[in-house]
Design an enzyme around this catalytic site. Sequence first.
Site, PDB file in Angstrom:
ATOM      1  N   ASN A   1      -2.394 -13.793 -43.534  1.00  0.00           N
ATOM      2  CA  ASN A   1      -2.268 -13.955 -44.667  1.00  0.00           C
ATOM      3  C   ASN A   1      -1.065 -13.481 -45.424  1.00  0.00           C
ATOM      4  OD1 ASN A   1      -4.806 -15.294 -44.486  1.00  0.00           O
ATOM      5  ND2 ASN A   1      -5.789 -13.587 -44.898  1.00  0.00           N
TER       6      ASN A   1
ATOM      7  N   ASN B   1     -11.569 -11.935 -46.060  1.00  0.00           N
ATOM      8  CA  ASN B   1     -10.394 -11.719 -45.647  1.00  0.00           C
ATOM      9  C   ASN B   1     -10.052 -10.095 -46.354  1.00  0.00           C
ATOM     10  OD1 ASN B   1      -9.419 -13.954 -44.296  1.00  0.00           O
ATOM     11  ND2 ASN B   1      -9.091 -15.099 -46.442  1.00  0.00           N
TER      12      ASN B   1
ATOM     13  N   LYS C   1      -5.322 -11.214 -38.822  1.00  0.00           N
ATOM     14  CA  LYS C   1      -5.690 -12.013 -39.796  1.00  0.00           C
ATOM     15  C   LYS C   1      -5.020 -11.745 -41.147  1.00  0.00           C
ATOM     16  CE  LYS C   1      -7.789 -15.810 -42.111  1.00  0.00           C
ATOM     17  NZ  LYS C   1      -9.030 -16.048 -42.369  1.00  0.00           N
TER      18      LYS C   1
ATOM     19  N   ASN D   1       0.118 -16.156 -47.773  1.00  0.00           N
ATOM     20  CA  ASN D   1      -0.525 -16.209 -49.188  1.00  0.00           C
ATOM     21  C   ASN D   1       0.583 -15.840 -50.344  1.00  0.00           C
ATOM     22  OD1 ASN D   1      -2.716 -17.091 -47.742  1.00  0.00           O
ATOM     23  ND2 ASN D   1      -3.567 -15.378 -48.340  1.00  0.00           N
TER      24      ASN D   1
ATOM     25  N   ASN E   1       1.254 -24.448 -48.919  1.00  0.00           N
ATOM     26  CA  ASN E   1       1.171 -23.743 -47.612  1.00  0.00           C
ATOM     27  C   ASN E   1       1.865 -24.455 -46.648  1.00  0.00           C
ATOM     28  OD1 ASN E   1       0.289 -22.345 -45.532  1.00  0.00           O
ATOM     29  ND2 ASN E   1      -1.728 -22.400 -45.773  1.00  0.00           N
TER      30      ASN E   1
END
Length: 197
Positions: free
Chosen positions: A149, A63, A145, A153, A163
């Site tokens: 995030n 990530n 991606k 996040n 989440n």
Amino acid sequence: DDGLRLGRPDGSRATVGVDVVTDPASAPDCDAVLVFVKSTDTADAIEEWRPVLTDATVATLQNGLGNAAALVAALPEDGVLAGTTSHGAVVEEPGVVRHAGTGNTRLGRWDGPNDAPVERLAATLSSAGIDTAVVADPRTAVWRKVLVNVGINAATALARVENGALVERESGERLLRRAVSEAARVARAEGVAVDDP
């Protein structure tokens, strides 16, 4: 000592014997190496394991931004692959990993056209149950991606909620959309074509 104990999404469990080395000098010859460390450790991992990496196809599905660039800066340029995965895993304790969910995996050569090593690694991952698509533009996959995030996040951590909880309120969803929209503008400024949420 006891192998890697895996919990699968369907609830089944398996133990897999693995050969573990902690010293690059004792590592076997590798056709391909997957780099899976925290982004803050990528440069150190490359430096320590360079003898193993220089003759192999090296792939990152980490990530965040900058991992592929760090690999390219330290290794032969034509040996670096990058991409993303949406598979989730949780280390429940040392040697015990729960595969928490499946998702898309995308992989492509960071600089240059895809070729046989890319196809071979994608096929190997697919045969192991990680369906992997070869993509022509891994930079776009990585940025997409990142946008996911960005939308989950940081705001989830700052709000100290699980989440998915932020989208249950209009204010939470508005915050997520604004964060993703700002990150998408940064991506476009970097020359990566991504859409707003």
